[in-house]
Write a protein that holds these residues in place. Structure first.
Motif, PDB file in Angstrom:
ATOM      1  N   GLN A  24       0.849  -1.192   0.000  1.00 59.87           N
ATOM      2  CA  GLN A  24       0.000   0.000   0.000  1.00 59.87           C
ATOM      3  C   GLN A  24       0.881   1.237   0.000  1.00 59.87           C
ATOM      4  O   GLN A  24       1.789   1.372   0.822  1.00 59.87           O
ATOM      5  CB  GLN A  24      -0.897   0.004   1.236  1.00 59.87           C
ATOM      6  N   ASN A  25       0.609   2.148  -0.920  1.00 63.45           N
ATOM      7  CA  ASN A  25       1.410   3.359  -1.044  1.00 63.45           C
ATOM      8  C   ASN A  25       0.521   4.589  -0.924  1.00 63.45           C
ATOM      9  O   ASN A  25      -0.359   4.808  -1.763  1.00 63.45           O
ATOM     10  CB  ASN A  25       2.126   3.400  -2.392  1.00 63.45           C
ATOM     11  N   ILE A  26       0.748   5.379   0.101  1.00 59.72           N
ATOM     12  CA  ILE A  26       0.088   6.675   0.206  1.00 59.72           C
ATOM     13  C   ILE A  26       1.147   7.692  -0.185  1.00 59.72           C
ATOM     14  O   ILE A  26       1.982   8.097   0.628  1.00 59.72           O
ATOM     15  CB  ILE A  26      -0.455   6.933   1.621  1.00 59.72           C
ATOM     16  N   THR A  27       1.151   8.046  -1.442  1.00 51.78           N
ATOM     17  CA  THR A  27       2.207   8.885  -1.971  1.00 51.78           C
ATOM     18  C   THR A  27       1.618  10.140  -2.593  1.00 51.78           C
ATOM     19  O   THR A  27       0.411  10.389  -2.505  1.00 51.78           O
ATOM     20  CB  THR A  27       3.073   8.100  -2.978  1.00 51.78           C
ATOM     21  N   ILE A  34       4.133   6.949 -11.753  1.00 45.98           N
ATOM     22  CA  ILE A  34       5.530   6.544 -11.920  1.00 45.98           C
ATOM     23  C   ILE A  34       5.903   5.493 -10.885  1.00 45.98           C
ATOM     24  O   ILE A  34       6.517   4.467 -11.206  1.00 45.98           O
ATOM     25  CB  ILE A  34       6.461   7.769 -11.809  1.00 45.98           C
ATOM     26  N   ALA A  35       5.535   5.733  -9.635  1.00 46.77           N
ATOM     27  CA  ALA A  35       5.878   4.791  -8.568  1.00 46.77           C
ATOM     28  C   ALA A  35       5.235   3.431  -8.808  1.00 46.77           C
ATOM     29  O   ALA A  35       5.869   2.393  -8.597  1.00 46.77           O
ATOM     30  CB  ALA A  35       5.447   5.349  -7.218  1.00 46.77           C
ATOM     31  N   ALA A  36       3.995   3.431  -9.251  1.00 44.94           N
ATOM     32  CA  ALA A  36       3.317   2.161  -9.512  1.00 44.94           C
ATOM     33  C   ALA A  36       4.021   1.392 -10.620  1.00 44.94           C
ATOM     34  O   ALA A  36       4.233   0.175 -10.516  1.00 44.94           O
ATOM     35  CB  ALA A  36       1.852   2.411  -9.877  1.00 44.94           C
ATOM     36  N   LEU A  65       3.397  -1.000   4.032  1.00 45.06           N
ATOM     37  CA  LEU A  65       2.824   0.320   3.773  1.00 45.06           C
ATOM     38  C   LEU A  65       3.962   1.299   3.540  1.00 45.06           C
ATOM     39  O   LEU A  65       4.992   1.235   4.213  1.00 45.06           O
ATOM     40  CB  LEU A  65       2.001   0.761   4.983  1.00 45.06           C
ATOM     41  N   THR A  66       3.779   2.220   2.578  1.00 45.32           N
ATOM     42  CA  THR A  66       4.721   3.330   2.439  1.00 45.32           C
ATOM     43  C   THR A  66       3.931   4.639   2.480  1.00 45.32           C
ATOM     44  O   THR A  66       2.822   4.726   1.951  1.00 45.32           O
ATOM     45  CB  THR A  66       5.543   3.259   1.136  1.00 45.32           C
ATOM     46  N   ILE A  67       4.528   5.637   3.119  1.00 42.66           N
ATOM     47  CA  ILE A  67       3.892   6.949   3.261  1.00 42.66           C
ATOM     48  C   ILE A  67       4.870   8.017   2.793  1.00 42.66           C
ATOM     49  O   ILE A  67       5.990   8.109   3.277  1.00 42.66           O
ATOM     50  CB  ILE A  67       3.473   7.210   4.718  1.00 42.66           C
ATOM     51  N   ASN A  68       4.418   8.839   1.849  1.00 47.19           N
ATOM     52  CA  ASN A  68       5.217   9.924   1.270  1.00 47.19           C
ATOM     53  C   ASN A  68       4.385  11.198   1.381  1.00 47.19           C
ATOM     54  O   ASN A  68       3.255  11.245   0.885  1.00 47.19           O
ATOM     55  CB  ASN A  68       5.522   9.574  -0.194  1.00 47.19           C
ATOM     56  N   ILE A  69       4.916  12.227   2.034  1.00 45.41           N
ATOM     57  CA  ILE A  69       4.120  13.424   2.316  1.00 45.41           C
ATOM     58  C   ILE A  69       4.316  14.521   1.272  1.00 45.41           C
ATOM     59  O   ILE A  69       4.040  15.689   1.533  1.00 45.41           O
ATOM     60  CB  ILE A  69       4.419  13.970   3.724  1.00 45.41           C
ATOM     61  N   GLY A  70       4.727  14.167   0.076  1.00 44.76           N
ATOM     62  CA  GLY A  70       5.061  15.157  -0.947  1.00 44.76           C
ATOM     63  C   GLY A  70       3.981  16.180  -1.223  1.00 44.76           C
ATOM     64  O   GLY A  70       4.231  17.388  -1.229  1.00 44.76           O
ATOM     65  N   THR A  71       2.747  15.751  -1.483  1.00 43.48           N
ATOM     66  CA  THR A  71       1.636  16.686  -1.703  1.00 43.48           C
ATOM     67  C   THR A  71       0.635  16.485  -0.562  1.00 43.48           C
ATOM     68  O   THR A  71      -0.417  15.889  -0.738  1.00 43.48           O
ATOM     69  CB  THR A  71       0.974  16.462  -3.075  1.00 43.48           C
ATOM     70  N   LEU A  72       0.998  17.001   0.573  1.00 42.48           N
ATOM     71  CA  LEU A  72       0.244  16.779   1.804  1.00 42.48           C
ATOM     72  C   LEU A  72      -1.059  17.573   1.801  1.00 42.48           C
ATOM     73  O   LEU A  72      -1.120  18.700   1.326  1.00 42.48           O
ATOM     74  CB  LEU A  72       1.105  17.187   2.998  1.00 42.48           C
ATOM     75  N   CYS A 199      10.658   9.038  -4.946  1.00 43.22           N
ATOM     76  CA  CYS A 199       9.400   8.564  -4.360  1.00 43.22           C
ATOM     77  C   CYS A 199       9.171   7.099  -4.725  1.00 43.22           C
ATOM     78  O   CYS A 199       8.674   6.313  -3.911  1.00 43.22           O
ATOM     79  CB  CYS A 199       8.236   9.404  -4.869  1.00 43.22           C
ATOM     80  N   SER A 200       9.537   6.733  -5.947  1.00 38.77           N
ATOM     81  CA  SER A 200       9.396   5.345  -6.383  1.00 38.77           C
ATOM     82  C   SER A 200      10.308   4.427  -5.585  1.00 38.77           C
ATOM     83  O   SER A 200       9.947   3.291  -5.280  1.00 38.77           O
ATOM     84  CB  SER A 200       9.724   5.228  -7.874  1.00 38.77           C
TER      85      SER A 200
END
Length: 269
Positions: A24-27, A34-36, A65-72, A199-200
C-alpha cells in the motif's frame, strides 16, 4: 558484500519477485503513476489506497505500507495516520518518506505525528534527515542542500532514537540501523532530474521489507542497491532525462538477482 548482511540484495530480489508482495502506497499526486510502474517493473504489486475511510482496513491486508508526504493535505494526512496505526497494530512494516518536512509548520506537525507511530524505515535526502534529527539543514523545498556524508551522524542518531532503519539517499547512499551502517555507490546524476524516482524508491523499499519484514536493514540496502545498479547501467545509454526514464523501467524489470549481487557496490561504513 559486507558480511554483516544476513541476505544479499540478489537473494532478497529473488524472494521479492517470488512473493510479488502487495504494498500500500500513500504517496503524492506527482508520483503515483511513476511509482506504480517502477514497483511493477521491480516485481511488486502496488496499491495506491489513501483515503481515511479505507486506508486503515487496507493496511491490514497489505504486506507493507509506504507513506510519502510530498503533496500533503488534510485528507491525505488522515489516511496516513489511519494506515500507519493499522500497520503497527497488525505488525506490518511501513516506510516513511518525509518530503520537505521542514518547509512549513503544517508539514513539521504531520511528520511529528507520523514518527510517533513508529515507522520501520525512514528514507529521505540529507537535508530531510538532518532536520528530522533536530539539527539545522540547508534544504530548500524538496531538494537537499546538504551532502550525504554530512547527514550520516544525524541518521545514526535518528535510527537509535526511533529504533528504526534510516536511509539517506544522494550521491552515495547511506543506510544505518543505529548499530550497523553501509554506503551504497552507483546511480547516475540524471536520476534526480527524473520526476518521482526518489518517491518510487520508497515504494520499492516497501516491497523489499514486505518480503523480509524481519530484516529491514538488509531490505533497505537491497532496494537502494537495485536502484544504484540500474541507474549506473542506464546512464551509459541514456542521452538525457527524457530517455533515461523508460530505459530505467525496462532495465529494472530485466535485472537478475545474480547481476544485482555482482554489480552492487555496498561497503561497510
Amino acid at each position: 558484500m559486507p558480511d554483516i548482511l544476513r541476505q544479499t540484495p540478489g537473494q532478497l530480489l529473488a524472494a521479492m519477485r517470488t512473493k510479488n508482495p502487495l504494498v500500500q502506497n500513500i504517496t503524492n499526486f506527482v508520483a503515483m503513476n511513476i511509482a506504480a510502474n517502477v514497483m511493477l517493473a521491480a516485481g511488486a504489486s502496488p496499491a495506491m489506497v489513501h483515503t481515511k475511510e479505507e486506508a486503515g482496513e487496507f493496511a491490514r491486508i497489505a504486506s507493507a505500507l509506504t507513506i510519502n508526504i510530498g503533496t500533503l493535505s488534510p485528507d491525505f494526512l488522515a489516511g496516513m495516520i489511519e494506515a500507519a496505526k493499522a500497520a503497527g497494530e497488525a505488525g506490518k512494516p511501513w516506510v516513511l518518506d518525509p518530503v520537505a518536512h521542514f518547509a512549513t509548520s503544517y508539514r513539521r506537525a504531520a511528520v511529528a505525528e507520523l514518527l510517533e507511530l513508529r515507522p520501520t524505515i525512514i528514507r529521505g535526502n540529507a537535508s530531510e534527515i538532518i532536520a528530522l534529527a533536530g539539527s539545522r539543514s540547508s534544504g530548500h523545498g524538496v531538494d537537499s542542500g546538504d551532502s550525504v556524508i554530512a547527514a550520516e551522524g544525524a541518521a545514526i542518531v535518528l535510527a537509535q532514537q526511533n529504533v528504526c532503519v534510516v536511509a539517506v539517499t544522494g550521491e552515495v547512499d547511506f543506510v544505518t540501523d543505529g548499530r550497523r551502517s553501509v554506503r551504497i555507490l552507483g546511480g547516475s546524476a540524471l536520476m534526480p532530474r527524473v520526476t518521482a524516482l526518489g518517491c518510487s524508491l520508497t515504494g520499492v523499499t516497501g516491497a523489499f521489507v514486505a518480503t523480509a519484514p524481519d530484516m529491514p536493514f538488509e531490505a533497505t540496502i537491497a532496494a537502494l542497491a537495485m536502484f544504484a545498479v540500474v541507474g549506473r547501467q542506464v546512464a551509459e545509454k541514456a542521452s538525457g532525462p527524457g530517455s533515461f526514464a523508460p530505459l530505467f523501467l525496462d532495465r529494472l524489470a530485466g535485472l537478475t538477482p545474480d547481476e544485482l549481487d555482482a554489480e552492487a557496490r555496498v561497503v561497510s561504513a
